[in-house]
Design an enzyme around this catalytic site. Structure first.
Site, PDB file in Angstrom:
ATOM      1  CE1 TYR A  33      41.599  45.704  47.799  1.00 17.73           C
ATOM      2  CE2 TYR A  33      40.870  44.825  49.899  1.00 17.73           C
ATOM      3  CZ  TYR A  33      40.979  45.875  49.015  1.00 17.73           C
ATOM      4  OH  TYR A  33      40.451  47.092  49.346  1.00 17.73           O
ATOM      5  CE  LYS A 149      37.676  44.338  48.454  1.00 15.57           C
ATOM      6  NZ  LYS A 149      37.622  45.647  49.086  1.00 15.57           N
ATOM      7  CD  GLU A 182      34.393  53.654  46.668  1.00 17.04           C
ATOM      8  OE1 GLU A 182      33.741  52.692  47.106  1.00 17.04           O
ATOM      9  OE2 GLU A 182      35.219  53.564  45.742  1.00 17.04           O
ATOM     10  CG  LEU A 207      34.571  47.850  45.602  1.00 15.18           C
ATOM     11  CD1 LEU A 207      35.389  47.252  44.458  1.00 15.18           C
ATOM     12  CD2 LEU A 207      35.179  47.436  46.928  1.00 15.18           C
TER      13      LEU A 207
HETATM   14  N1  PLP Z   1      34.643  50.925  48.834  1.00 17.49           N
HETATM   15  C1  PLP Z   1      35.946  50.708  49.050  1.00 17.49           C
HETATM   16  C2  PLP Z   1      36.941  51.654  48.474  1.00 17.49           C
HETATM   17  C3  PLP Z   1      36.364  49.612  49.821  1.00 17.49           C
HETATM   18  O1  PLP Z   1      37.669  49.393  50.026  1.00 17.49           O
HETATM   19  C4  PLP Z   1      35.387  48.763  50.387  1.00 17.49           C
HETATM   20  C5  PLP Z   1      35.765  47.605  51.211  1.00 17.49           C
HETATM   21  O2  PLP Z   1      36.892  47.371  51.512  1.00 17.49           O
HETATM   22  C6  PLP Z   1      34.041  49.030  50.129  1.00 17.49           C
HETATM   23  C7  PLP Z   1      33.698  50.110  49.343  1.00 17.49           C
HETATM   24  C8  PLP Z   1      32.955  48.144  50.684  1.00 17.49           C
HETATM   25  O3  PLP Z   1      32.942  46.909  50.013  1.00 17.49           O
HETATM   26  P1  PLP Z   1      32.398  45.589  50.729  1.00 17.49           P
HETATM   27  O4  PLP Z   1      31.041  45.913  51.225  1.00 17.49           O
HETATM   28  O5  PLP Z   1      32.381  44.580  49.641  1.00 17.49           O
HETATM   29  O6  PLP Z   1      33.362  45.282  51.822  1.00 17.49           O
END
Ligand code: PLP
Length: 285
Positions: A33, A149, A182, A207
């Site tokens: 996603y 993701k 994270e 991520l």
């Molecule tokens: N880490 C995780 C586990 C996430 O689910 C998300 C966003 O949903 C992020 C980091 C941040 O990613 P982004 O800045 O691309 O939204």
């Protein structure tokens, strides 16, 4: 006005939007996603989100359901039909519908695509950023490829619920060596006492957030020092500032970690400045 979703070729009111019970996304969480911020009706950092989507799909060997240009048209159309001014657009691509069997379905099985969009409460988000949020720690319990993701988010669901039950906004995963990886749906950051901005290196263990990438540009733009390395929970609790980043939250100051105030217990100057300048470094389409 009823919300409209795009589901495998059709725009439908949410109440009529459904997927097959043998959709592999539903049965195996076999899908990926993306979430983009929508601001003034435009998509923020679509190009970077599409590049990460291509990476996630390729790592899992799932085909793109349509060209990137066609997908972009669907994303914009869902935003338009839902009259989103500030909010998010969500897209999910799965390995398709097939009789239940763990191994990949027959070649030629069409991948599935769902897109939704919704407005968010801008004033509430701004108030949250002005007050800062609390985070709690949870043991890292996810698989070794969280750089993909994937919609397989059970540990993230449990972590977020643990946060909610403790009155916190977010949960930070902490690995077996005491280092923060994270958040359950965000990247984690600190500002050290000597002013360095620290976030974990983007390997398979986090991520690689699109917001993270843009914030790194904003850090350079403000002449701040960046360190991409792991930090411990203790270091975070003793830091001058902490914050989280994600497409839907942009930059959100963290003022409490496991009940302990961070810095002076108020949103920090660096986090506040990065939130303010974020969109100078982002792309809108
Ligand atoms: N880490 C995780 C586990 C996430 O689910 C998300 C966003 O949903 C992020 C980091 C941040 O990613 P982004 O800045 O691309 O939204």
């Amino acid at each position: 006005m009823s919300r409209i979703a795009y589901v495998n070729g059709r725009y439908l009111p949410l109440a009529q939007a459904s997927v097959n019970i043998e959709d592999r996304g539903y049965q195996f969480s076999d899908g990926v996603y993306e979430v983009c911020e929508v601001r003034g009706g435009r998509l923020i950092d679509e190009r970077r989100h599409m590049a990460r989507l291509a990476f996630s799909l390729s790592e899992l060997r799932i085909a793109m359901p349509m060209s990137e240009a066609a997908l972009s048209a669907v994303l914009h159309e869902v935003v338009r039909r839902n009259r989103v001014r500030w909010g998010i657009v969500y897209l999910q691509i799965g390995r398709g519908v097939a009789r239940r069997d763990h191994a990949f379905p027959p070649a030629g099985t069409a991948p599935s695509l769902v897109v939704t969009a919704r407005n968010m409460d801008f004033a509430a988000a701004e108030a949250m950023a002005e007050n800062g949020v609390a985070v709690v720690s949870v043991p890292e319990s996810r698989w070794a490829r969280v750089d993909i993701k994937s919609v397989s988010l059970l540990p993230n669901v449990l972590a977020k619920q643990a946060a909610r039950e403790q009155g916190a906004r977010e949960a930070w995963f902490v690995d077996s060596e005491g280092r923060v990886t994270e958040g359950s749906s965000s990247n984690a950051w600190i500002v050290t006492r000597d002013g360095k901005v620290v976030t974990r290196q983007a390997d398979h263990g986090i991520l690689k957030g699109i917001t993270r990438t843009v914030v790194i540009a904003a850090i350079a733009g403000q002449g701040l020092k960046l360190e991409e390395r792991a930090f411990t929970l203790k270091e975070a609790q003793e830091a001058r500032e902490a914050f989280i980043t994600s497409a839907s939250q942009i930059v959100l100051p963290v003022v409490k970690i496991d009940g302990k105030p961070v810095g002076n217990g108020a949103p920090g100057l660096v986090a506040t400045a990065l939130r303010r300048d974020f969109h100078l470094h982002a792309e809108a389409s």
